[in-house]
Design an enzyme around this catalytic site. Structure first.
Site, PDB file in Angstrom:
ATOM      1  N   HIS A 171       0.846  -1.196   0.000  1.00  0.00           N
ATOM      2  CA  HIS A 171       0.000   0.000   0.000  1.00  0.00           C
ATOM      3  C   HIS A 171       0.884   1.250   0.000  1.00  0.00           C
ATOM      4  CE1 HIS A 171      -3.276   2.637   0.422  1.00  0.00           C
ATOM      5  NE2 HIS A 171      -4.021   1.956   1.273  1.00  0.00           N
ATOM      6  N   HIS A 174      -2.817   7.037  -0.744  1.00  0.00           N
ATOM      7  CA  HIS A 174      -3.901   7.470   0.159  1.00  0.00           C
ATOM      8  C   HIS A 174      -3.413   8.097   1.457  1.00  0.00           C
ATOM      9  CE1 HIS A 174      -6.239   4.055  -2.024  1.00  0.00           C
ATOM     10  NE2 HIS A 174      -6.085   5.136  -2.770  1.00  0.00           N
ATOM     11  N   TYR A 176      -0.948   7.276   3.487  1.00  0.00           N
ATOM     12  CA  TYR A 176      -0.352   6.426   4.517  1.00  0.00           C
ATOM     13  C   TYR A 176       1.173   6.485   4.417  1.00  0.00           C
ATOM     14  CZ  TYR A 176      -5.136   4.950   5.293  1.00  0.00           C
ATOM     15  OH  TYR A 176      -6.479   4.948   5.577  1.00  0.00           O
TER      16      TYR A 176
END
Length: 284
Positions: A171, A174, A176
Site C-alpha cells: 500500500h 492514500h 499512509y
C-alpha cells in the site's frame, strides 16, 4: 452477454501468474477481525468472492509487524502465528474455489492516533515529528525506525509466500506511510530520505527491494506461450526463494523502479497509485 463483457470471464495469464478470469477485486477495509485475527466471517467473505468468479482478490489492508502500523479497530494483522493461521485458512478457501489471492501490506504512518490498538501508548510514526501542546503525537522516524519498517514489510512478504498467497500488494497511496515520504509537505527531513523527489522516494524503493529479496527473484521459466504448451504448477513469483537480510549499503540516488508509485507532475496526491509486487514485476 456481448463479446467485450464475456472476455472479462476468460482465463488470463500475466507472466507466470494464471488467473481464472480478468476480474480483480480491489482492497476494501472490512474491520471483521477483532484482535487483528481473521476469523470464520473473513474466510467466508473471501471464499464467496472467489466462488463468484473473481480471478484475483487483493485483500483488505493488513498491517505489517511494526508497533505503529495500525490505525483502526478490528483491522487484520499480517504477523503473528494466530493471524497468519487465519489467513492461511482464507488462502485455502479461495484456492478451493479456483481463485487467486494476495494481501495488501499496510502501515498507516502518521495517521495513527494515540489510544489506537494494539498499544494505546504508541503514537503515529511518520517522516517528520509532530507535536501538540508539547506532546509528541507523531514520532519522526530515525534511520533505525525506517529499517525496522522495511524489515516488517519484507517479513510479511516472506510469510505470505510461506502460507500460500499468490502475491502481495504494497500500500503506497492514500496518505499512509509510504505516500507520506513522497510528499514535501509531510516529509520535511534533511537526510537521505528527504529533500528532493529522489530522496523522498528512497524509502519506497528500498522497501520494494527488500520485499523482492525476501521472496526471491522472478522466475520466467514457468511461463509458456498461450498456444497451449504446458506450464509448471509452482506459484510463479514465489519460485527460487533466497534468504533475506537487511542491506546496510544504500545507493546515493535511487532510480525509479517499475513497481514504485510516483507523484504526478501536477503534485496532486490523487496521482499516486499503490505500489505492487506482482509476478511480472509490474505495477497494478
Amino acid at each position: 452477454m456481448n463479446a467485450p463483457v464475456q472476455a472479462l470471464f476468460q482465463p488470463f495469464s500475466l507472466g507466470a501468474l494464471e488467473l481464472p478470469s480478468r476480474v480483480v477485486m480491489a482492497p476494501m477495509t472490512r474491520s471483521f477481525s477483532p484482535g487483528g485475527v481473521p476469523n470464520a466471517k473473513v474466510i467466508e467473505y473471501y471464499r464467496r468472492r472467489a466462488a463468484a468468479g473473481v480471478g484475483l482478490i487483493v485483500t483488505e489492508g493488513t498491517t505489517v509487524g511494526h508497533k505503529a502500523s495500525n490505525g483502526y479497530p478490528n483491522v487484520p494483522r499480517f504477523y503473528g502465528e494466530d493471524a497468519l493461521a487465519g489467513w492461511q485458512q482464507v488462502v485455502e478457501a479461495v484456492h478451493a474455489e479456483g481463485g487467486k489471492i494476495a494481501p495488501q501490506l499496510w502501515h498507516v504512518g502518521n495517521v495513527r492516533k494515540l489510544g489506537t490498538e494494539p498499544d494505546a501508548e504508541v503514537p503515529g510514526y511518520g517522516p517528520s515529528e509532530k507535536l501538540k501542546d508539547g506532546k509528541v503525537i507523531v514520532h519522526g522516524m530515525s534511520r533505525d525506525d525506517i529499517q525496522e519498517v522495511i524489515t516488517a514489510f519484507a517479513q510479511a512478504a516472506a510469510d505470505a509466500q510461506r502460507i500460500g498467497m499468490d502475491g502481495v500488494e504494497i500500500h503506497g497511496a492514500h496518505g499512509y506511510l509510504i505516500d507520506q515520504f513522497f510528499w514535501a509537505g509531510s516529509n520535511q527531513r534533511s537526510d537521505e530520505y528527504g529533500g528532493d523527489l529522489a530522496g523522498r522516494s528512497r524509502f519506497a524503493i528500498e522497501l520494494i527491494q527488500a520485499v523482492r529479496a525476501a521472496v526471491g527473484p522472478i522466475s520466467r521459466s514457468s511461463s509458456a506461450s498461450r498456444s497451449g504448451s504446458s506450464r509448471t504448477t509452482a506459484p510463479a513469483w514465489w519460485r527460487r526463494p533466497r534468504p533475506w537480510r537487511p542491506s546496510s549499503s544504500r545507493s546515493a540516488r535511487p532510480a525509479w523502479t517499475s513497481s514504485t508509485a510516483r507523484p504526478g507532475a501536477s503534485g496532486s496526491r490523487s496521482s499516486t497509485a499503490p505500489t505492487s509486487t506482482w509476478p511480472a514485476g509490474r505495477a497494478s
